[in-house]
Write a protein that holds these residues in place. Structure first.
Motif, PDB file in Angstrom:
ATOM      1  N   ARG A 168       1.020  -1.673  -0.166  1.00 26.07           N
ATOM      2  CA  ARG A 168      -0.382   0.152  -0.121  1.00 26.07           C
ATOM      3  C   ARG A 168       0.716   1.214  -0.217  1.00 26.07           C
ATOM      4  O   ARG A 168       1.833   1.325   0.970  1.00 26.07           O
ATOM      5  CB  ARG A 168      -1.413  -0.137   0.740  1.00 26.07           C
ATOM      6  CG  ARG A 168      -1.645  -1.420   1.467  1.00 26.07           C
ATOM      7  CD  ARG A 168      -3.051  -1.187   2.430  1.00 26.07           C
ATOM      8  NE  ARG A 168      -3.491  -2.705   2.769  1.00 26.07           N
ATOM      9  CZ  ARG A 168      -3.887  -2.625   4.144  1.00 26.07           C
ATOM     10  NH1 ARG A 168      -4.102  -1.961   4.647  1.00 26.07           N
ATOM     11  NH2 ARG A 168      -4.923  -3.624   3.536  1.00 26.07           N
ATOM     12  N   GLU A 197      -2.855   7.257  -3.527  1.00 24.38           N
ATOM     13  CA  GLU A 197      -2.488   5.989  -3.407  1.00 24.38           C
ATOM     14  C   GLU A 197      -2.712   4.771  -4.391  1.00 24.38           C
ATOM     15  O   GLU A 197      -3.576   5.100  -5.108  1.00 24.38           O
ATOM     16  CB  GLU A 197      -3.669   5.649  -2.205  1.00 24.38           C
ATOM     17  CG  GLU A 197      -3.674   4.498  -1.481  1.00 24.38           C
ATOM     18  CD  GLU A 197      -4.745   4.127  -0.057  1.00 24.38           C
ATOM     19  OE1 GLU A 197      -4.622   3.126   0.280  1.00 24.38           O
ATOM     20  OE2 GLU A 197      -5.102   5.536   0.296  1.00 24.38           O
ATOM     21  N   LYS A 199      -2.640  -0.175  -4.287  1.00 23.66           N
ATOM     22  CA  LYS A 199      -2.064  -0.728  -4.353  1.00 23.66           C
ATOM     23  C   LYS A 199      -1.046  -2.261  -4.931  1.00 23.66           C
ATOM     24  O   LYS A 199      -1.708  -1.893  -6.129  1.00 23.66           O
ATOM     25  CB  LYS A 199      -3.435  -1.252  -3.150  1.00 23.66           C
ATOM     26  CG  LYS A 199      -3.822  -0.804  -2.259  1.00 23.66           C
ATOM     27  CD  LYS A 199      -5.346  -0.960  -1.706  1.00 23.66           C
ATOM     28  CE  LYS A 199      -5.314  -0.391  -0.389  1.00 23.66           C
ATOM     29  NZ  LYS A 199      -6.910  -1.035   0.001  1.00 23.66           N
TER      30      LYS A 199
END
Length: 208
Positions: A168, A197, A199
């Protein structure tokens, strides 16, 4: 022995196609880039001693932020890389949590921009243990902030081959480091809400 997992180039044909597709889906599922922040590159490299991260973040500040910086108000950014092991029977286990802190400030006397980088929070009361660089323009300083190269985010002992593990990655402007009065004024303003962000599924990479 070194293996590389990249958003741009993967070495082998068969398994590499699966990795490319998996990364594309991971990026599509991640939180989209907020105003002024774009993540154009994110790579993970496995070496014998651990896992390394490289990234390229492009920052476009809004006029409110630039005005504050021109008045010699420091602005802070934080890069956060967490590796977690997913568990169906319990909450995810955090295997590693590394942060990198950046402070950009205008120096009125020299008319230059100072960038401090540290693995610990950089407080205005004292820069502490940090690495300093100076630039002639804000653009150059921000370009340096966005270049993250071979940042060690986990030791080899922290990784568990065969287990489902996720990276992450988050990059954001840290409003909490602003002067108190400016924090109140920044609440709800889009110029100060900068962050991105992503992942990535590391299961295949860690299992090599």
């Amino acid at each position: 022995m070194t293996t590389v997992f990249s958003t741009h180039c993967l070495k082998s044909a068969g398994a590499s196609l699966v990795l490319v597709l998996g990364l594309w889906l991971a990026l599509a599922a991640g939180v989209g880039a907020a105003q002024g922040v774009q993540l154009s590159e994110l790579r993970v490299q496995r070496d014998d001693d651990g896992l390394y991260l490289s990234a390229q973040v492009h920052l476009e500040l809004g006029p409110v932020v630039e005005e504050a910086m021109d008045k010699a108000i420091p602005v802070h950014f934080v890069a956060d890389a967490q590796i977690v092991r997913e568990r169906w029977y319990w909450s995810d286990e955090k295997l590693s949590d590394e942060k990198r802190y950046f402070r950009v400030a205008f120096q009125p006397l020299t008319r230059r921009w100072r960038l401090n980088t540290s693995n610990q929070p950089i407080l205005d009361s004292g820069l502490g243990v940090s690495y300093s660089q100076f630039y002639d323009s804000l653009g150059e300083a921000l370009s340096a902030v966005g270049r993250i190269s071979r940042w060690k985010i986990a030791d080899a002992a922290e990784l568990e081959p065969g287990a489902r593990q996720m990276l992450r990655f988050r990059f954001r402007l840290d409003v909490s480091q602003l002067p108190r009065a400016l924090q109140i004024g920044a609440s709800g303003q889009s110029d100060w809400s900068m962050g991105v962000e992503r992942k990535i599924d590391l299961t295949h990479e860690v299992g090599r």
